[in-house]
Structure formats: C-alpha cells, structure tokens
Scaffold this active site. Structure first.
Site, short mmCIF file in Angstrom:
data_model
loop_
_atom_site.label_atom_id
_atom_site.label_comp_id
_atom_site.label_asym_id
_atom_site.label_seq_id
_atom_site.Cartn_x
_atom_site.Cartn_y
_atom_site.Cartn_z
CG ASP A 21 80.05 68.43 62.81
OD1 ASP A 21 81.23 68.06 62.73
OD2 ASP A 21 79.09 67.64 62.88
CE LYS B 268 85.73 60.50 58.65
NZ LYS B 268 85.45 61.76 59.40
CG PHE B 269 95.80 61.51 59.55
CD1 PHE B 269 95.72 62.84 59.17
CD2 PHE B 269 96.01 61.22 60.89
CE1 PHE B 269 95.85 63.87 60.10
CE2 PHE B 269 96.14 62.23 61.84
CZ PHE B 269 96.06 63.55 61.44
CB ILE C 106 102.78 57.96 51.17
CG1 ILE C 106 103.39 59.22 51.78
CG2 ILE C 106 102.38 58.18 49.71
CD1 ILE C 106 104.70 59.63 51.12
N PRO C 107 102.49 56.01 53.74
CG PRO C 107 102.91 53.70 53.71
CD PRO C 107 102.73 54.88 52.80
CD GLN D 236 75.90 60.44 59.88
OE1 GLN D 236 76.45 59.35 59.91
NE2 GLN D 236 76.23 61.43 60.68
N GLY E 26 76.03 64.44 66.71
CA GLY E 26 76.35 65.82 66.38
C GLY E 26 75.18 66.76 66.58
NE ARG E 27 73.73 67.29 61.18
CZ ARG E 27 73.79 66.95 59.90
NH1 ARG E 27 73.40 67.80 58.97
NH2 ARG E 27 74.23 65.76 59.54
#
EC number: 4.1.1.23
Length: 238
Positions: free
Chosen positions: A13, A64-65, A68-69, A191, A211-212
């Site tokens: 990150d 994280k797409f 539309i397909p 989180q 992560g951190r």
C-alpha cells in the site's frame, strides 16, 4: 525457511515506486507473495509489476475489476499478459461478467488464479443494510461465493470467519483468500472481521493478506518472519 508455495501475501500500500521498492528489497520471496492494489498501480503503472517480478516475487494484481463483461474480459487478459500470479474481479458484477473473465484466459497455458471479491472486510451488517442489502455479511458472502464458483472462478476473497462454511459448501479446491489478517503483535486497524494468521489457516484459508504489520514495521523482514512462524504453528497443529 523455504516455502515453495508461500501462503502469505503482503499488501504493498504505497503511492510511489521508490517507497514500494525500498520495502520490497527488505522482503524474502520464499516467504511471501506481493499484492499490488489500485493506489500503487495507478501511480506507477504496469512497470511496477515487472520490477517486482524481476526481484523474484509473484504478484497478486488486486484491482477488483467491475464493469461490463467485455471490458472486464479485456482487463483480465491484460493482467495475464503481465504474467501476474493472481487477479480479481467483483462477484457483484454478475455471472456473465465473471464468465467473460474466465473465457479471456482460455488461450493461456499458464493462467493467473482468477478470484472473485465477495464482501469487503471493512463492511459490517449495518454497512450492507445502508446499501439496501438486508442479509448479513456472512449470508451475502455465501451468495456471492456460490455465484463465483458457478461462474468458474478459482476462489474468492472473503473474511476468515466465513471460510469454514464456504469450504464445506463449495469444496476444498475452491481457494479462499483472506484479508483482515492481523498477527498477534499487531492492532486491528480499520478492518472489522479479522483473525490471526494461525487462526485463519486452521479455519481453512489458502492465502492470507497482511499489510501494515509488515509494511509499517521498523524491521519488515523480522515482522514477516514472525508471521511465518505463526503460520508454521498452524501447520504443526500446536
């Protein structure tokens, strides 16, 4: 300690190449893989993927797409061209979108793992209710994970709390990638649905995202090694 298939993924990150690579140079590719998210990829572009791969690390491209397909299929194909180890899409984009992503990888002999995102680990039941979703986070994860398997995804991103039930309903081969992992020496940050590495592996998680606790540690390699030790305890059943 040599792990040929590291189950630990470190989230990079960062917003600059310099700060990212400074951290990467302190890590060990036998202990972890690396995750590139929206901030780093938008700041540095595809070259950062290549630079990290040159250092011996597998890359999880966490973009994280959700579109539309046809657009998602092209994006997944571009990720495959980069040689990434894992790429993800939002399950809430629907079955047609996920199937298009799967079809985009058909021509590749070595394919990245194609993973669907269910419910972000920062989301509570109250957050979902505010979006008009009346089921609990756990129920929504179950719905989206089942849809992802039907759409031929390799697995899902989910909280470690959902892993046991998901493995039972979807099978052991369906991969579980779990963020919200906090080693015993770290705090909870932002989180809400979290577990320690040992707890998550015992629950059945396949890959853990941290992560951190590593990237902001005074000694990142030592933090990485401490987490690896926690994970080893799970495999020993202690």
């Amino acid at each position: 300690m040599n792990i040929p298939d590291p189950q630990l993924v470190i989230a990079l990150d960062f917003d600059t190449q310099e700060s990212c690579l400074e951290l990467v140079d302190q890590l060990d590719p036998t202990l972890c893989r690396l995750k590139i998210g929206k901030e780093l990829f938008t700041s540095c572009g595809p070259k950062i993927v290549e630079k990290i791969q040159w250092k011996g690390f597998d890359v999880f491209l966490d973009l994280k797409f959700h579109d539309i397909p046809n657009t998602v299929a092209k994006a997944v194909k571009a990720a495959a061209e980069l040689g990434v180890w894992m790429v993800n899409v939002h399950a809430s984009g629907g079955e047609k979108m996920m199937l298009a992503a799967r079809e985009a990888l058909e021509g590749y002999q070595v394919k990245p793992l194609l993973i669907a995102v269910t419910v972000l680990t920062s989301m509570s039941d109250e957050d979902l209710k505010a979006l008009g979703i009346t089921v609990t986070a756990a129920e929504q994860v179950q719905r989206l994970a089942a849809l992802a398997k039907q759409a031929q995804m390799d697995g899902v991103v989910c909280s470690a709390q959902e892993v046991v039930q998901l493995k039972a309903s979807l099978g052991e081969e369906f991969k579980m990638i779990t963020p919200g992992i906090r080693p015993s020496f770290a705090g909870n940050d932002d989180q809400t649905r979290i577990m320690t590495p040992e707890q998550a592996l015992k629950a059945g998680s396949d890959y853990l995202v941290v992560g951190r606790p590593v990237t902001q540690a005074d000694d990142p390699l030592r933090a990485l090694e401490q987490i690896a030790a926690e994970m080893a305890r799970a495999s020993l059943g202690s």
